[in-house]
Design an enzyme around this catalytic site. Sequence first.
Site, mmCIF file in Angstrom:
data_model
loop_
_atom_site.group_PDB
_atom_site.id
_atom_site.type_symbol
_atom_site.label_atom_id
_atom_site.label_comp_id
_atom_site.label_asym_id
_atom_site.label_seq_id
_atom_site.Cartn_x
_atom_site.Cartn_y
_atom_site.Cartn_z
ATOM 1 N N GLN A 124 0.817 -1.217 0.000
ATOM 2 C CA GLN A 124 0.000 0.000 0.000
ATOM 3 C C GLN A 124 0.850 1.266 0.000
ATOM 4 O O GLN A 124 0.667 2.157 -0.835
ATOM 5 C CB GLN A 124 -0.905 0.013 1.237
ATOM 6 C CG GLN A 124 -1.905 -1.114 1.301
ATOM 7 C CD GLN A 124 -2.889 -0.891 2.441
ATOM 8 O OE1 GLN A 124 -3.777 -0.056 2.348
ATOM 9 N NE2 GLN A 124 -2.720 -1.630 3.517
ATOM 10 N N TYR B 197 2.598 -9.793 16.381
ATOM 11 C CA TYR B 197 2.853 -8.770 15.366
ATOM 12 C C TYR B 197 3.357 -7.484 16.031
ATOM 13 O O TYR B 197 4.390 -6.927 15.636
ATOM 14 C CB TYR B 197 1.582 -8.497 14.561
ATOM 15 C CG TYR B 197 1.676 -7.261 13.687
ATOM 16 C CD1 TYR B 197 2.469 -7.250 12.539
ATOM 17 C CD2 TYR B 197 0.980 -6.102 14.017
ATOM 18 C CE1 TYR B 197 2.565 -6.111 11.753
ATOM 19 C CE2 TYR B 197 1.070 -4.965 13.228
ATOM 20 C CZ TYR B 197 1.864 -4.973 12.104
ATOM 21 O OH TYR B 197 1.961 -3.845 11.332
ATOM 22 N N ALA C 96 6.800 -5.380 5.454
ATOM 23 C CA ALA C 96 6.615 -5.988 6.771
ATOM 24 C C ALA C 96 5.833 -7.278 6.644
ATOM 25 O O ALA C 96 5.176 -7.533 5.628
ATOM 26 C CB ALA C 96 5.865 -5.023 7.701
ATOM 27 N N TYR C 97 5.924 -8.084 7.681
ATOM 28 C CA TYR C 97 5.028 -9.230 7.831
ATOM 29 C C TYR C 97 3.789 -8.676 8.532
ATOM 30 O O TYR C 97 3.856 -8.262 9.691
ATOM 31 C CB TYR C 97 5.711 -10.301 8.678
ATOM 32 C CG TYR C 97 4.854 -11.530 8.940
ATOM 33 C CD1 TYR C 97 5.101 -12.729 8.275
ATOM 34 C CD2 TYR C 97 3.795 -11.497 9.856
ATOM 35 C CE1 TYR C 97 4.317 -13.852 8.508
ATOM 36 C CE2 TYR C 97 3.010 -12.610 10.087
ATOM 37 C CZ TYR C 97 3.275 -13.788 9.413
ATOM 38 O OH TYR C 97 2.500 -14.892 9.646
ATOM 39 N N LYS D 54 7.133 -5.754 15.711
ATOM 40 C CA LYS D 54 7.341 -4.388 15.219
ATOM 41 C C LYS D 54 8.078 -3.544 16.267
ATOM 42 O O LYS D 54 8.912 -2.702 15.914
ATOM 43 C CB LYS D 54 6.000 -3.743 14.851
ATOM 44 C CG LYS D 54 5.309 -4.372 13.654
ATOM 45 C CD LYS D 54 6.086 -4.209 12.354
ATOM 46 C CE LYS D 54 5.991 -2.803 11.805
ATOM 47 N NZ LYS D 54 6.673 -2.696 10.483
ATOM 48 N N TRP E 101 -4.254 1.621 11.307
ATOM 49 C CA TRP E 101 -5.411 1.339 10.449
ATOM 50 C C TRP E 101 -5.178 1.793 9.005
ATOM 51 O O TRP E 101 -5.978 2.517 8.419
ATOM 52 C CB TRP E 101 -6.657 2.005 11.018
ATOM 53 C CG TRP E 101 -7.043 1.627 12.414
ATOM 54 C CD1 TRP E 101 -6.265 1.044 13.377
ATOM 55 C CD2 TRP E 101 -8.322 1.833 13.037
ATOM 56 N NE1 TRP E 101 -6.970 0.880 14.553
ATOM 57 C CE2 TRP E 101 -8.238 1.362 14.364
ATOM 58 C CE3 TRP E 101 -9.523 2.391 12.605
ATOM 59 C CZ2 TRP E 101 -9.309 1.409 15.265
ATOM 60 C CZ3 TRP E 101 -10.585 2.439 13.494
ATOM 61 C CH2 TRP E 101 -10.485 1.948 14.803
ATOM 62 N N LEU F 78 13.762 -9.543 3.189
ATOM 63 C CA LEU F 78 13.941 -9.110 4.579
ATOM 64 C C LEU F 78 14.282 -10.261 5.532
ATOM 65 O O LEU F 78 14.644 -10.006 6.682
ATOM 66 C CB LEU F 78 12.675 -8.397 5.078
ATOM 67 C CG LEU F 78 12.377 -7.031 4.455
ATOM 68 C CD1 LEU F 78 11.136 -6.421 5.077
ATOM 69 C CD2 LEU F 78 13.542 -6.063 4.616
#
Length: 293
Positions: free
Chosen positions: A17, A132, A67-68, A136, A157, A44
Site C-alpha cells: 500500500q 505482530y 513488513a510481515y 514491530k 489502520w 527481509l
Amino acid sequence: MPGRKKMNVAVTGMNGQLGRELSLLAPQYPGLDFLFLSRETFPLNEPEEMNSWLDLHPVDAFINCAAYTAVDKAEAEADIAFAVNGLAPGVIATRLAKHGGKFIQLSTDYVFDGVSSTPLDENAPVNPLNVYGASKLKGEQLAMAGNPNTLVIRTSWLYSAFGNNFVKTMMRLMKTKESIQVVCDQRGTPTYAGDLARAILGILTAPQYIPGIYHYSNEGETTWYEFALEIKKITGSPCTVLPVKSSGYPTAAKRPAYSLLNKSKIKRDYKLSVPDWKSSLAICVNTLLKSGV
C-alpha cells in the site's frame, strides 16, 4: 552553479500500500532519486543478501515499508514475524550507519496495549498484546540502537486503493451481502496511505532531518464500525452494517481497544498538516469507485 546532488532513496515493499503510494508521488519530488525494491530484490529474511545489496547501493535514505502484516497468522509464525519485522530493520539501519544513511522505519499502534483513554504520544509505555506488535516493537528498538539517523513512524489502520485493507474488504462485502457485522469497541484513527506517503516525503525534503519516534495517522477518531458506516455512506450501499463487540468476533491475536495516536510532535517538528480521516476516506473510496472496484 552546479545543481544540487539528488538524494538517493531506497524503498522496500514496492508492491504494498505505502510503496505504491510513494511511487505515485515520486515524480513530484525531483530532488529525490528512488529505488523501489521487491521482496525478491531485497529479501527481509536474508540478512546476508540485504547487507550485500546495501554495500553495492550506499543510498542516502532508506524507507522500510515492507513488513510481515498477517496479524493473526503471526501468532503461529512468530519466528518469521520477528525475522522480517524485528531483525531486518536492525540489519538495514546498522549497515546504513556505516556511511551516515538515514533510515525511516514504519511501525504500528499495535505496540500499545489499548488501556489508555487519552491519545498516545511517543513516550507512552509500550506493551504489545500480540506477536505482530511485539515484532514491530523489536524492529523499532534494533533500528534505533543501530543507527542514530533512524526515524520511526508509528501509524494505524492503514488503507489505500492498493493491496488488501479494510476499506476494500468492506466495499466488496457491501456489494455482495445484505448485512455485515463490524467490531464497535476498538477506537483509533484510519490512515490513508497516500497521506502517510506525502508526510514521509515531506520529512525527507524538510530543511532539517530530526530522527526519533513519531506518530502519524489522519485526524479525528472512530471505531471500525463507524469507519464501515462512513464507507457505506460514501458508496451509497444498501447493506446493513451491524455493531459487534470484540468478544463476539474472536481472533487469534488480541487487538488494543484504544490506540488513538497523538500527532503533535510530527506536526511541530516537520510542519505537517494532517487531513481529517473522513475527507481522506472519501478521496480513496471515490478513486476505487472510478476504477470499478
